[in-house]
Design a protein around this motif. Sequence first.
Motif, PDB file in Angstrom:
ATOM      1  N   MET A   1      27.036  -2.154   2.751  1.00  0.00           N
ATOM      2  CA  MET A   1      27.251  -1.175   2.003  1.00  0.00           C
ATOM      3  C   MET A   1      28.513  -1.020   1.917  1.00  0.00           C
ATOM      4  SD  MET A   1      26.138   1.119   3.804  1.00  0.00           S
ATOM      5  CE  MET A   1      25.968   1.850   3.720  1.00  0.00           C
ATOM      6  N   ARG A   2      29.122  -1.060   1.133  1.00  0.00           N
ATOM      7  CA  ARG A   2      29.801  -0.279   1.148  1.00  0.00           C
ATOM      8  C   ARG A   2      28.472   0.614   0.938  1.00  0.00           C
ATOM      9  NH1 ARG A   2      31.770   0.782   1.254  1.00  0.00           N
ATOM     10  NH2 ARG A   2      33.313   1.691   2.634  1.00  0.00           N
ATOM     11  N   ARG A   3      28.517   0.809   1.681  1.00  0.00           N
ATOM     12  CA  ARG A   3      27.141   1.657   2.137  1.00  0.00           C
ATOM     13  C   ARG A   3      26.890   1.955   0.779  1.00  0.00           C
ATOM     14  NH1 ARG A   3      26.089   1.104   4.965  1.00  0.00           N
ATOM     15  NH2 ARG A   3      25.873  -0.902   4.902  1.00  0.00           N
ATOM     16  N   VAL A   4      27.440   2.367  -0.083  1.00  0.00           N
ATOM     17  CA  VAL A   4      27.386   2.645  -1.383  1.00  0.00           C
ATOM     18  C   VAL A   4      25.932   2.252  -1.610  1.00  0.00           C
ATOM     19  CG1 VAL A   4      27.413   2.796  -3.596  1.00  0.00           C
ATOM     20  CG2 VAL A   4      29.354   2.944  -2.057  1.00  0.00           C
ATOM     21  N   ALA A   5      26.123   0.919  -1.393  1.00  0.00           N
ATOM     22  CA  ALA A   5      24.989   0.253  -2.130  1.00  0.00           C
ATOM     23  C   ALA A   5      23.886   0.636  -1.219  1.00  0.00           C
ATOM     24  CB  ALA A   5      25.474  -1.195  -1.804  1.00  0.00           C
ATOM     25  N   LEU A   6      24.385   0.570   0.019  1.00  0.00           N
ATOM     26  CA  LEU A   6      23.057   0.785   0.709  1.00  0.00           C
ATOM     27  C   LEU A   6      22.248   1.928   0.396  1.00  0.00           C
ATOM     28  CD1 LEU A   6      24.554   0.719   4.156  1.00  0.00           C
ATOM     29  CD2 LEU A   6      23.176  -0.657   2.825  1.00  0.00           C
ATOM     30  N   CYS A   7      23.085   2.753   0.510  1.00  0.00           N
ATOM     31  CA  CYS A   7      22.673   4.112   0.191  1.00  0.00           C
ATOM     32  C   CYS A   7      21.577   4.117  -0.931  1.00  0.00           C
ATOM     33  CB  CYS A   7      23.551   4.858   0.130  1.00  0.00           C
ATOM     34  SG  CYS A   7      24.732   4.238   0.114  1.00  0.00           S
ATOM     35  N   MET A   8      22.317   3.810  -1.933  1.00  0.00           N
ATOM     36  CA  MET A   8      21.676   3.713  -2.869  1.00  0.00           C
ATOM     37  C   MET A   8      20.511   3.396  -2.757  1.00  0.00           C
ATOM     38  SD  MET A   8      23.651   4.837  -3.093  1.00  0.00           S
ATOM     39  CE  MET A   8      23.714   6.017  -3.638  1.00  0.00           C
TER      40      MET A   8
ATOM     41  N   GLU B   1      31.454  -4.006  -2.490  1.00  0.00           N
ATOM     42  CA  GLU B   1      29.791  -3.519  -2.328  1.00  0.00           C
ATOM     43  C   GLU B   1      29.626  -2.325  -2.935  1.00  0.00           C
ATOM     44  OE1 GLU B   1      26.526  -1.400  -0.102  1.00  0.00           O
ATOM     45  OE2 GLU B   1      28.753  -1.061  -0.346  1.00  0.00           O
ATOM     46  N   GLU B   2      30.685  -1.270  -2.745  1.00  0.00           N
ATOM     47  CA  GLU B   2      30.398  -0.072  -3.209  1.00  0.00           C
ATOM     48  C   GLU B   2      30.431   0.024  -4.722  1.00  0.00           C
ATOM     49  OE1 GLU B   2      29.679   2.216  -1.445  1.00  0.00           O
ATOM     50  OE2 GLU B   2      30.454   2.156   0.515  1.00  0.00           O
ATOM     51  N   ALA B   3      29.675   0.962  -5.265  1.00  0.00           N
ATOM     52  CA  ALA B   3      29.630   1.142  -6.679  1.00  0.00           C
ATOM     53  C   ALA B   3      31.014   1.920  -7.264  1.00  0.00           C
ATOM     54  CB  ALA B   3      28.601   2.014  -7.081  1.00  0.00           C
TER      55      ALA B   3
ATOM     56  N   ILE C   1      27.483  12.160   7.336  1.00  0.00           N
ATOM     57  CA  ILE C   1      28.708  11.707   7.024  1.00  0.00           C
ATOM     58  C   ILE C   1      29.077  10.640   6.006  1.00  0.00           C
ATOM     59  CG2 ILE C   1      29.649  12.365   9.407  1.00  0.00           C
ATOM     60  CD1 ILE C   1      29.650   9.040   9.847  1.00  0.00           C
ATOM     61  N   TRP C   2      27.773  10.139   5.610  1.00  0.00           N
ATOM     62  CA  TRP C   2      27.913   9.032   4.477  1.00  0.00           C
ATOM     63  C   TRP C   2      28.556   9.432   3.254  1.00  0.00           C
ATOM     64  CZ3 TRP C   2      24.857   8.601   0.006  1.00  0.00           C
ATOM     65  CH2 TRP C   2      25.116   7.466  -0.793  1.00  0.00           C
ATOM     66  N   HIS C   3      29.591   8.778   2.851  1.00  0.00           N
ATOM     67  CA  HIS C   3      30.416   9.126   1.685  1.00  0.00           C
ATOM     68  C   HIS C   3      30.911  10.341   1.585  1.00  0.00           C
ATOM     69  CE1 HIS C   3      28.615   5.478  -0.549  1.00  0.00           C
ATOM     70  NE2 HIS C   3      29.101   5.209   0.280  1.00  0.00           N
ATOM     71  N   THR C   4      31.480  10.856   2.865  1.00  0.00           N
ATOM     72  CA  THR C   4      32.190  12.022   2.885  1.00  0.00           C
ATOM     73  C   THR C   4      33.406  11.548   3.623  1.00  0.00           C
ATOM     74  OG1 THR C   4      31.478  12.927   5.099  1.00  0.00           O
ATOM     75  CG2 THR C   4      30.034  13.440   3.285  1.00  0.00           C
TER      76      THR C   4
ATOM     77  N   ASP D   1      32.739   4.348   9.617  1.00  0.00           N
ATOM     78  CA  ASP D   1      31.398   3.544   9.832  1.00  0.00           C
ATOM     79  C   ASP D   1      30.972   2.613   8.714  1.00  0.00           C
ATOM     80  OD1 ASP D   1      28.937   3.337  11.464  1.00  0.00           O
ATOM     81  OD2 ASP D   1      27.909   4.853   9.925  1.00  0.00           O
ATOM     82  N   ASP D   2      31.074   3.431   7.581  1.00  0.00           N
ATOM     83  CA  ASP D   2      30.747   2.781   6.284  1.00  0.00           C
ATOM     84  C   ASP D   2      31.942   1.801   5.648  1.00  0.00           C
ATOM     85  OD1 ASP D   2      29.689   1.899   3.839  1.00  0.00           O
ATOM     86  OD2 ASP D   2      29.552   3.742   3.058  1.00  0.00           O
ATOM     87  N   GLY D   3      31.818   0.724   6.244  1.00  0.00           N
ATOM     88  CA  GLY D   3      33.029  -0.437   5.740  1.00  0.00           C
ATOM     89  C   GLY D   3      33.395  -1.000   7.144  1.00  0.00           C
TER      90      GLY D   3
HETATM   91 ZN   LIG Z   1      28.802   3.292   1.159  1.00  0.00          ZN
END
Ligand SMILES: [Zn+2]
Length: 320
Positions: free
Chosen positions: A1-8, A177-179, A285-288, A144-146
Amino acid sequence: MRRVALCMALIFLGTALAACGGGQSVSGAASSPAQQAAAPPQAPPPAQLDGFDAARAYDQVAKLVAFGPRPAGSDANRLQQRYIIAQLKSYGCPVEEDDFHSQTPIGDVAMKDIVVKIPGARPDIVMFATHYDTKTLANFVGADDGASSTAVMLELARLLCARKNQVTLWIAFFDGEEAFNWDWQDPDNTYGSRELAAEMANSGDLSRLKAMVLADMIGISNLQIKRESDSTTWLTDLVWSTAARLGYGNVFVNQKLEITDDHDAFLKRGVAACDVIDFEGASPIWHTVNDTLDKIDPRSLGITGHVFLESFFALEQKLH
Ligand SMILES: [Zn+2]
């Protein structure tokens, strides 16, 4: 992810999480100065983890975070790329760089996948992977995210580049990875993994790729890693049974969660792939801006590193 991805991607139980959708970030409690100043928990000794040095991995997280926000295409990300490549070369790893350009919501962005390719006794390939870019967000350093999964992959490379492996091992560090947009909407995500999967299909290497294990967001305390439900069952079983054998059944738990992440590009091409991620535990804490070094627990890095090493040995046996 960029976790972004993940998350999403995070659609579980058929319900899209609002948190993934949108502008509203999940706010986490800010750490008190006392918490931030506290020393991290003691890492277990490498002798208990097949040589995996969790303290060294923690130090890598600190070094990556020190580059600051490092989204794809940024100067900080280019400096980070140089650092990762220099570290890998210092371990004696064969390193390949795949430079490519992606059309994104902010225009053309130069990106780079970094891939360690360690020849083994057999041509079959096992791949471990992470993303190293961070979400575009002011003051977001992505401990964490990355950084957490990037640090674990650096430590795996340090150990396995020096070993005679029975199968060929690739360790991939994905960019992009992240949007770029806040929302995770295809195709604005997972640029690096889609690039490598396409390139492997073109070169024919994809037919030799027998397993792809992705790590993302594995650094917080009290990890709870659920089985990602789109991942390949036999590979998830192998990783989770390895964790249980090592005494980490309380970390690799048997509940399910669905996450969209860098493994999807490989799943779509018929490759066995598995995502190892604690998305829910990190969601506060994700994306903060609270995704900072003080949230990282070297014990978590050690557990996942140990499980990845032993899973690789199990894959060597399975593919023999
Ligand atoms: Zn992310």
